[in-house]
Design an enzyme around this catalytic site. Structure first.
Site, PDB file in Angstrom:
ATOM      1  N   SER A 107      42.417  43.914  45.996  1.00  0.00           N
ATOM      2  CA  SER A 107      41.104  43.597  46.558  1.00  0.00           C
ATOM      3  C   SER A 107      41.287  42.707  47.787  1.00  0.00           C
ATOM      4  CB  SER A 107      40.241  42.877  45.522  1.00  0.00           C
ATOM      5  OG  SER A 107      39.105  42.305  46.146  1.00  0.00           O
ATOM      6  N   VAL A 108      40.949  43.241  48.949  1.00  0.00           N
ATOM      7  CA  VAL A 108      41.069  42.499  50.205  1.00  0.00           C
ATOM      8  C   VAL A 108      40.163  41.266  50.185  1.00  0.00           C
ATOM      9  CG1 VAL A 108      40.688  42.632  52.706  1.00  0.00           C
ATOM     10  CG2 VAL A 108      41.680  44.586  51.479  1.00  0.00           C
ATOM     11  N   LYS A 188      30.628  36.758  39.478  1.00  0.00           N
ATOM     12  CA  LYS A 188      31.836  36.942  38.678  1.00  0.00           C
ATOM     13  C   LYS A 188      31.878  35.837  37.634  1.00  0.00           C
ATOM     14  CE  LYS A 188      36.220  38.174  40.127  1.00  0.00           C
ATOM     15  NZ  LYS A 188      37.451  38.052  40.923  1.00  0.00           N
ATOM     16  N   LYS A 223      40.288  43.295  34.366  1.00  0.00           N
ATOM     17  CA  LYS A 223      41.295  42.299  34.720  1.00  0.00           C
ATOM     18  C   LYS A 223      41.078  40.947  34.053  1.00  0.00           C
ATOM     19  CE  LYS A 223      41.974  44.568  39.172  1.00  0.00           C
ATOM     20  NZ  LYS A 223      41.833  44.473  40.633  1.00  0.00           N
ATOM     21  N   HIS A 225      38.109  39.303  33.625  1.00  0.00           N
ATOM     22  CA  HIS A 225      36.901  38.576  34.013  1.00  0.00           C
ATOM     23  C   HIS A 225      35.715  39.536  33.998  1.00  0.00           C
ATOM     24  CE1 HIS A 225      38.450  40.170  37.908  1.00  0.00           C
ATOM     25  NE2 HIS A 225      37.178  40.490  38.059  1.00  0.00           N
ATOM     26  N   ARG A 227      31.961  40.870  35.688  1.00  0.00           N
ATOM     27  CA  ARG A 227      31.179  40.950  36.915  1.00  0.00           C
ATOM     28  C   ARG A 227      29.724  41.182  36.544  1.00  0.00           C
ATOM     29  NH1 ARG A 227      33.527  41.662  42.024  1.00  0.00           N
ATOM     30  NH2 ARG A 227      35.800  41.563  41.953  1.00  0.00           N
TER      31      ARG A 227
END
Length: 317
Positions: A107-108, A188, A223, A225, A227
């Site tokens: 993720s950029v 998040k 992952k 976590h 959202r």
């Protein structure tokens, strides 16, 4: 999203690799170059400005023909590339591992947020290099640790209890790959520690979500976590999660997809990700997002009495 090979290239030193960030002029040369099909997956030598990414990743960069890519000519690109190299150079990457490492899709925006945390004098990542590098290794999928509150990408804290921290994501303000939709709003939720969580703390979180974020779905990208996203964006998240899951499996980057706590996750999303893990097609999995689910027995029945009606959120309306 982008592959690590879009940010840096490996240089063999003895029995391990040192990673070197790309510069924007080398990338610009690559984007204008005519390259044979057989060389599309090889790092490009710009001759003048050094090594550039493989031409097969051209679509990852913002050009006149492609506005959806990274703004690679911004200072933020260099900061993210340097941060990735610092993390990779802190570990040993051998010849047998290097291709797998560079093919990982990351993720950029997550990496840009870690740069912002690093530059914030009030943040723990500004003061701890060890914690910063751990955070980056988690972000690029090289660590088996999950993203906890201390190692999270960050944002604006909107809720916290003894077990969870909820962040409002600040992607609208980004430089490298900003969200252009001004109506974007997303959150998040990270766990404060990777350990069992008491039922009372889960209750507190669910009460907060029901009353303050009742226009949103709670999902996971697998992952570790949560959202909290608008229902209208769920299908888009499903496409991205499915594509990343398939890409990682195809490249041998088999990462366990964490379904998280079923009591917190939106029921339809839990069904979607469970189906995905079973190997079903995207079409079959996505049908579950729009299917009416049989309501399961509620382990926290009666939570609605915990808040007064005037506290009901208008967020997302």
């Amino acid at each position: 999203m982008a592959e690590l090979a879009c940010f840096c290239y490996p240089h063999l030193e003895s029995d391990t690799y040192r990673f070197i960030p790309f510069n924007s002029l080398a990338i610009k040369c690559m984007l204008t170059a005519k390259v044979d099909k057989k060389d599309q997956d090889k790092f490009y030598n710009s001759i003048i400005y050094g090594i550039a990414p493989p031409p097969q990743f051209k679509k990852r960069y913002n050009t006149n023909d492609n506005s959806r890519g990274m703004n690679y000519e911004t200072p933020m690109f260099n900061k993210v590339a340097v941060l990735i190299c610092e993390a990779l150079n802190s570990i040993k990457v051998t010849q047998s591992d290097v291709a797998s490492v560079l093919s990982k899709v990351i993720s950029v925006r997550h990496l840009e947020n870690l740069v912002l945390r690093r530059e914030n004098h009030q943040d723990v990542l500004f003061h701890s290099k060890e914690l910063l590098l751990r955070s980056v290794l988690i972000a690029i999928g090289h660590s088996k640790e999950i993203e906890t509150t201390a190692t999270a990408e960050g944002g604006e804290v909107v809720f916290q209890n003894a077990a969870f921290t909820m962040w409002k994501l600040t992607y609208l303000e980004h430089r490298l790959m900003p969200i252009l939709d001004q109506n974007f709003i997303e959150y998040k939720i990270t766990v404060n520690e990777d350990k069992p969580i008491s039922e009372s703390h889960v209750r507190e979180l669910i009460a907060e979500l029901r009353w303050q974020y009742n226009k949103f779905a709670v999902i996971t990208h697998g992952k570790g976590h949560y959202r909290v996203v608008k229902y209208s964006s769920v299908a888009n998240h499903a496409d991205r999660v499915y594509a990343t899951f398939k890409s990682n499996n195809k490249n041998g980057n088999v990462i366990e997809f964490n379904l998280l706590d079923q009591r917190i996750i939106w029921q339809n999303w839990y069904a979607f990700t469970s189906s995905m893990k079973q190997g079903n097609t995207l079409e079959i999995c996505k049908k579950l997002l729009f299917q009416k689910m049989k309501r399961e027995s509620n382990p926290f029945k009666g939570l609605s009495t915990d808040r007064k009606m005037d506290e009901v959120s208008q967020i997302g309306i």
